[in-house]
Every structure is written in structure tokens, then in C-alpha cells.
Design a protein around this motif. Structure first.
Motif, PDB file in Angstrom:
ATOM      1  N   PRO A  54      44.307  36.235  44.221  1.00  9.96           N
ATOM      2  CA  PRO A  54      45.374  35.324  43.789  1.00  9.96           C
ATOM      3  C   PRO A  54      44.755  34.000  43.331  1.00  9.96           C
ATOM      4  N   VAL A  55      45.125  33.536  42.145  1.00  6.69           N
ATOM      5  CA  VAL A  55      44.587  32.270  41.611  1.00  6.69           C
ATOM      6  C   VAL A  55      45.731  31.495  40.972  1.00  6.69           C
ATOM      7  N   THR A  56      45.518  30.201  40.757  1.00  9.59           N
ATOM      8  CA  THR A  56      46.589  29.334  40.226  1.00  9.59           C
ATOM      9  C   THR A  56      46.136  28.578  38.989  1.00  9.59           C
ATOM     10  N   CYS A  57      47.026  28.588  37.967  1.00  7.67           N
ATOM     11  CA  CYS A  57      46.752  27.819  36.735  1.00  7.67           C
ATOM     12  C   CYS A  57      46.924  26.337  37.019  1.00  7.67           C
ATOM     13  N   THR A  58      46.000  25.526  36.500  1.00 12.20           N
ATOM     14  CA  THR A  58      46.159  24.067  36.648  1.00 12.20           C
ATOM     15  C   THR A  58      46.436  23.416  35.289  1.00 12.20           C
ATOM     16  N   ASP A  59      46.149  24.133  34.197  1.00 12.27           N
ATOM     17  CA  ASP A  59      46.460  23.627  32.861  1.00 12.27           C
ATOM     18  C   ASP A  59      46.396  24.800  31.888  1.00 12.27           C
ATOM     19  N   LEU A  60      46.706  24.532  30.630  1.00 18.74           N
ATOM     20  CA  LEU A  60      46.829  25.598  29.624  1.00 18.74           C
ATOM     21  C   LEU A  60      45.568  26.429  29.484  1.00 18.74           C
ATOM     22  N   ARG A  61      44.444  25.819  29.229  1.00 20.90           N
ATOM     23  CA  ARG A  61      43.234  26.578  28.942  1.00 20.90           C
ATOM     24  C   ARG A  61      42.588  27.072  30.240  1.00 20.90           C
ATOM     25  N   ALA A  62      42.913  26.447  31.356  1.00 22.14           N
ATOM     26  CA  ALA A  62      42.487  26.995  32.651  1.00 22.14           C
ATOM     27  C   ALA A  62      43.184  28.335  32.835  1.00 22.14           C
ATOM     28  N   GLY A  63      44.454  28.393  32.407  1.00 22.12           N
ATOM     29  CA  GLY A  63      45.205  29.650  32.479  1.00 22.12           C
ATOM     30  C   GLY A  63      44.532  30.722  31.638  1.00 22.12           C
ATOM     31  N   ALA A  64      44.077  30.333  30.455  1.00 26.73           N
ATOM     32  CA  ALA A  64      43.387  31.296  29.582  1.00 26.73           C
ATOM     33  C   ALA A  64      42.115  31.791  30.259  1.00 26.73           C
ATOM     34  N   ALA A  65      41.424  30.878  30.939  1.00 28.03           N
ATOM     35  CA  ALA A  65      40.189  31.255  31.640  1.00 28.03           C
ATOM     36  C   ALA A  65      40.485  32.253  32.753  1.00 28.03           C
ATOM     37  N   LEU A  66      41.589  32.052  33.468  1.00 25.37           N
ATOM     38  CA  LEU A  66      41.950  32.969  34.571  1.00 25.37           C
ATOM     39  C   LEU A  66      42.333  34.345  34.021  1.00 25.37           C
ATOM     40  N   VAL A  67      42.953  34.365  32.848  1.00 21.78           N
ATOM     41  CA  VAL A  67      43.283  35.657  32.217  1.00 21.78           C
ATOM     42  C   VAL A  67      41.997  36.395  31.864  1.00 21.78           C
ATOM     43  N   VAL A  68      41.039  35.685  31.266  1.00 23.98           N
ATOM     44  CA  VAL A  68      39.750  36.313  30.913  1.00 23.98           C
ATOM     45  C   VAL A  68      39.081  36.851  32.164  1.00 23.98           C
ATOM     46  N   ALA A  69      39.078  36.059  33.229  1.00 21.02           N
ATOM     47  CA  ALA A  69      38.451  36.489  34.490  1.00 21.02           C
ATOM     48  C   ALA A  69      39.178  37.716  35.051  1.00 21.02           C
ATOM     49  N   GLY A  70      40.511  37.697  34.998  1.00 25.33           N
ATOM     50  CA  GLY A  70      41.291  38.824  35.527  1.00 25.33           C
ATOM     51  C   GLY A  70      41.047  40.100  34.746  1.00 25.33           C
ATOM     52  N   LEU A  71      40.874  39.951  33.426  1.00 24.84           N
ATOM     53  CA  LEU A  71      40.663  41.135  32.581  1.00 24.84           C
ATOM     54  C   LEU A  71      39.343  41.822  32.905  1.00 24.84           C
ATOM     55  N   MET A  72      38.362  41.020  33.359  1.00 21.85           N
ATOM     56  CA  MET A  72      37.048  41.653  33.625  1.00 21.85           C
ATOM     57  C   MET A  72      36.819  41.920  35.110  1.00 21.85           C
ATOM     58  N   ALA A  73      37.750  41.512  35.957  1.00 18.57           N
ATOM     59  CA  ALA A  73      37.551  41.687  37.411  1.00 18.57           C
ATOM     60  C   ALA A  73      37.908  43.114  37.828  1.00 18.57           C
ATOM     61  N   LYS A  74      37.342  43.507  38.952  1.00 17.52           N
ATOM     62  CA  LYS A  74      37.674  44.817  39.551  1.00 17.52           C
ATOM     63  C   LYS A  74      38.900  44.582  40.434  1.00 17.52           C
ATOM     64  N   GLY A  75      39.964  45.366  40.240  1.00 18.63           N
ATOM     65  CA  GLY A  75      41.154  45.184  41.079  1.00 18.63           C
ATOM     66  C   GLY A  75      42.186  44.273  40.419  1.00 18.63           C
ATOM     67  N   VAL A  76      43.147  43.831  41.246  1.00 23.46           N
ATOM     68  CA  VAL A  76      44.312  43.106  40.732  1.00 23.46           C
ATOM     69  C   VAL A  76      44.150  41.599  40.928  1.00 23.46           C
ATOM     70  N   THR A  77      44.388  40.846  39.849  1.00 24.76           N
ATOM     71  CA  THR A  77      44.408  39.375  39.931  1.00 24.76           C
ATOM     72  C   THR A  77      45.849  38.908  39.767  1.00 24.76           C
TER      73      THR A  77
END
Ligand code: EPZ
Length: 420
Positions: A365-388
């Protein structure tokens, strides 16, 4: 209704996608329609929260706005008599302060509250006010309000102490109808500066030099209507390129401008990613095994600060140690604390981050703090093993049109659900 985004990572993105019109150009071109003496039509606008906020703001000023998402926006500024916008509207986006320049240019009086936008640093507006003063406007900041007023706007010379996209845009808006010529020195050169100049010139303004660090604007008393399509979004293009590389995929991004992407393309090639481009498309392929690289954000044409966050997410699984230096904003590395929850190995010191690549990220579980931070979390989630699980995903909606739809069309397992 509060929502969260759920991503099950590991699927390589494959296929073709079309990028939307540019957020940072749209939020400059839409206020510029107030300078026209006739109706204008803008096309290729991204249907994002910032655009919808500006529709409400123009209507609050009395302009007649027809907005058909995904098609066009027509603005008839002639009935607009307002000279100020509300606190709530000012807070909805950073670019609300462009109404100052547009209203100053339109009627010599503008009043907004300090803008909203991403909390990535102090983001002062001293250069905007310096620019308005150079055009003969009285400016005042009191009670959270910014007021700019003059009986007669005169062209003048503005030398920015720091390269500022917002300051350059705001002065261009005010100068377009000033009496005489304005010269902006040390101007920003981003693609959206050129796009705004092209739109203003399509209305009969006389703007020269946009895209260089000296912009000359010869004020015109009458600007006619125009129909104009904004350029594609440089940062959405880059985010999709990074997501393709992060998932070891093969993606063609259509409707983009490859020359706007050169700083990112060079870095991806340095990492070992395959990037090929044609007139209006970029293909990103990779089998993985990315090499670590160093990133230092700069004004255009350097590496864009808006791509630093998604790029640093990609670097968390590159082989070796990467150094990321954020030279534009003071606090634009917070997303890495969130990605550390997914197993990234990051050390942050001020505006610098040292990223030791790890073989794999893991969903968390992670939290967006701004627009492009959100984009970074999406990129990380797409390459992570399991559910983000990504909380506060509404930040992402401010700058990306239908991001889940686009990523799902490329094979991503991404969805959103309501939470109590
Ligand atoms: C624009 O912000 C963009 N926002 C930002 O994108 C982008 O990161 C930034 O330009 C840089 O490219 C919009 O276009 C709506 P600046 P802006 O003025 O205009 C300092 C996104 O994610 N400065 O170029 O606010 C400032 O503190 C957003 O889409 C002053 O000191 O950026 C910063 O350190 C985030 N005084 C530097 O200049 C001023 O008067 C660059 O800021 C103005 C700025």
C-alpha cells in the motif's frame, strides 16, 4: 468518493497507444482565449481535472464556454466582465494564476488567490509579479490574494532571475495586448511556451522567439478568433515510455513529438532500452537488464523535472547505483519514500537521491503525494511482484487522461475501487 488504485504487477506492456493533448500547454492556452475579441475553439485538449477546472473558472468570469470532452472547447470571451476568481477555484490547480496575466492583458485588472498545485517546493511567484510591474501594473499580495492592476499596460523589458515556465507564460499573456513591445530575457523554452506563442499568433498577436531565451512580443489592440489544436503531452509520452521500459515490454506511442522527448530517450538508450522513433510515434522495447544511470533535472531541453519521479521509479530495479539530482524543485523526491515500502533501496539527501538497484519490487500500500509522484507509484506498481494499492489516485487524474484505460489496453492489470 474516496478511491484507491489496484495494480497487479508483472505484465509486460505491449501494443500501441495514443497520447493525449498536453496538460501544461492546455492550462496556458485556455486562459489565453480571454485575450481574444472573438470566439476561439481549442482542440486536442486532454479531458483532465485541470481542464475542467478552467472551464468553470472561465464561466465564473462570464465567458460562454462550450466544452465537449475529447472533441473541442469553444470560448466566447465577449460577455466576460469578471476580473477575479474565487479562493476555491484558485486552489483547484496551479495554473489558476495564468488568469492574472490573461485578465491583465484583457482589461488591466486581475485578481486571484494563491494557486493550488503540487506541493513540490515553495513555488514563489516573485518573477511573475516582477514581470507585471515591468509592464506598468501595480501588484499587491494581501490576505492570500494576488492583485494586478493598471490603467494602461505598457510593453517593457523583463529579465527573469530564474528560468520560470509560469512566469514566462504569465508575462506573454499580459504583454500580448500591451501598448508597445515587451522583451522577455532568460525566458523558459519548454514546448508549451512555443505552443502558447503559436496560439497567440494564430489570433493575430506578434510573438517572436518563443523556444529561445529571448521572446519579443509586440502588443496588439485587437485579437481575432482562431481554431487551434494543442500539442501532445510531452510528460504523458515520457511516462508511457518509462512504463514500457519498466515492464520489459514493447510499446508504440502514437501522436507524440519525438523531438520533445530527446533528453529521456537519451537516458533510456544509456540504460540499454531500445527506443526508435518516426515523425509522430516512438517505439520502446526492452528485455530488461537495465543499466543504472544518473539523472540531473534541468530546464528544457534538459531532463524534465516532471519525468524525474517516474524515471527514478524505473531506476529502483536497474543494475547498479543511480544518482538523481532534482535541481528545479526543493521537495520532489518524496515518492521514493513510498517506493521504499515496495523494497527499493534509496538514500535521500536534500535534492539528491542515491538509488541502489534491487532485483525486484514487491506490491504494497502506498500513497500519492502529488501528480507525478502518482505516476511514479504506477510505474513501480506495474513492475512489482504482487498487488500495489495506491491511495489518493485523484492526484493522477489532474494530469493524465484515462491512465488506467490506456495501460489496460497495453495489458496492465490495473483498476480502481471505491473505499469507505
Ligand atoms: C511549471 O510549473 C509546470 N506546471 C510544472 O509541472 C513543471 O514542473 C515546471 O513548470 C517546470 O517545468 C505547469 O505548467 C502548470 P517554474 P511552474 O515557474 O511554472 C522557481 C506537473 O507535474 N520560481 O518553471 O510553477 C520555482 O520555485 C507540474 O505538470 C521562482 O523562484 O514552474 C522553481 O524552483 C509540476 N519564482 C523554478 O523557478 C517565480 O516567480 C521553476 O519553476 C517562479 C518560479
Amino acid at each position: 468518493m474516496k478511491e484507491r488504485m489496484l495494480i497487479t504487477g508483472g505484465n509486460p506492456l505491449e501494443g500501441e497507444v495514443r497520447v493525449s493533448g498536453g496538460k501544461n500547454t492546455a492550462v496556458a492556452v485556455i486562459p489565453a482565449t480571454l485575450l481574444s475579441d472573438e470566439p476561439c475553439t481549442i482542440e486536442n485538449l486532454p479531458d483532465i481535472e485541470d481542464v475542467r477546472a478552467l472551464v468553470d473558472i472561465l464561466r465564473s468570469l462570464g465567458a460562454r464556454v462550450t466544452y465537449v470532452p475529447g472533441e473541442f472547447m469553444t470560448v466566447d470571451p465577449r460577455p466576460a466582465a469578471g476580473t477575479g476568481i474565487s479562493y476555491r477555484d484558485s486552489q483547484r490547480l496551479r495554473a489558476s494564476y495564468y488568469l492574472l496575466g490573461a485578465l491583465l492583458g484583457r482589461c488591466g485588472h486581475g485578481e486571484v488567490f494563491f494557486p493550488g498545485g503540487c506541493e513540490i517546493g515553495s513555488r514563489p511567484i516573485d518573477q511573475h509579479l516582477k514581470g507585471f510591474a515591468a509592464l506598468g501594473a501595480e501588484t499587491e499580495t494581501q490576505g492570500g490574494r494576488i492583485t494586478a492592476r493598471t490603467d494602461s499596460l505598457q510593453g517593457g523589458d523583463v529579465f527573469f532571475d530564474v528560468v520560470t515556465v509560469g512566469g514566462t507564460i504569465n508575462v506573454m499573456l499580459a504583454a500580448a495586448k500591451a501598448h508597445g513591445t515587451t522583451i522577455i530575457y532568460n525566458a523558459a523554452k519548454e514546448p508549451h511556451i512555443v505552443d502558447l506563442a503559436n496560439f497567440l499568433n494564430s489570433m493575430g498577436a506578434k510573438v517572436k522567439g518563443a523556444g529561445t531565451d529571448v521572446i519579443r512580443i509586440r502588443g496588439q489592440q485587437y485579437l481575432h478568433g482562431a481554431t487551434y489544436a494543442v500539442i501532445p503531452d510531452q510528460i504523458e509520452t515520457g511516462t508511457l515510455m518509462i512504463a514500457a521500459a519498466a515492464t520489459r515490454g514493447d510499446v508504440v506511442i502514437h501522436g507524440c513529438i519525438p523531438t520533445h522527448m530527446e533528453a529521456l530517450t537519451a537516458k533510456l538508450l544509456e540504460m540499454g532500452v531500445k527506443v526508435t522513433d518516426s515523425d509522430d510515434a516512438i517505439r520502446v522495447r526492452t528485455l530488461g537488464g537495465h543499466r543504472a544511470v544518473n539523472i540531473k533535472t534541468q530546464v528544457y531541453p534538459g531532463f524534465p523535472t516532471d519525468l524525474q519521479q517516474p524515471m527514478s521509479a524505473l531506476l529502483t530495479t536497474a543494475r547498479g547505483s543511480s544518482i538523481v539530482q532534482e535541481t528545479i524543485f526543493e521537495q520532489r523526491l518524496k515518492h521514493l519514500d513510498e517506493i521504499a515500502r515496495m523494497g527499493a533501496n534509496v538514500r535521500i539527501a536534500g535534492r539528491m537521491a542515491i538509488i541502489e538497484g534491487v532485483p525486484q519490487l514487491y506490491g504494497a500500500p502506498v500513497t500519492c503525494t502529488d501528480l507525478r509522484a502518482g505516476a511514479a507509484l504506477v510505474v513501480a506498481g506495474l513492475m512489482a511482484k504482487g498487488v500495489t494499492e495506491i491511495y489518493n489516485p485523484e492526484y493522477i487524474d489532474r494530469g493524465y487522461e484515462q491512465i488506467e484505460l490506456k495501460l489496460r489496453s497495453l495489458g496492465a492489470d490495473i483498476r480502481r475501487e471505491a473505499i469507505e
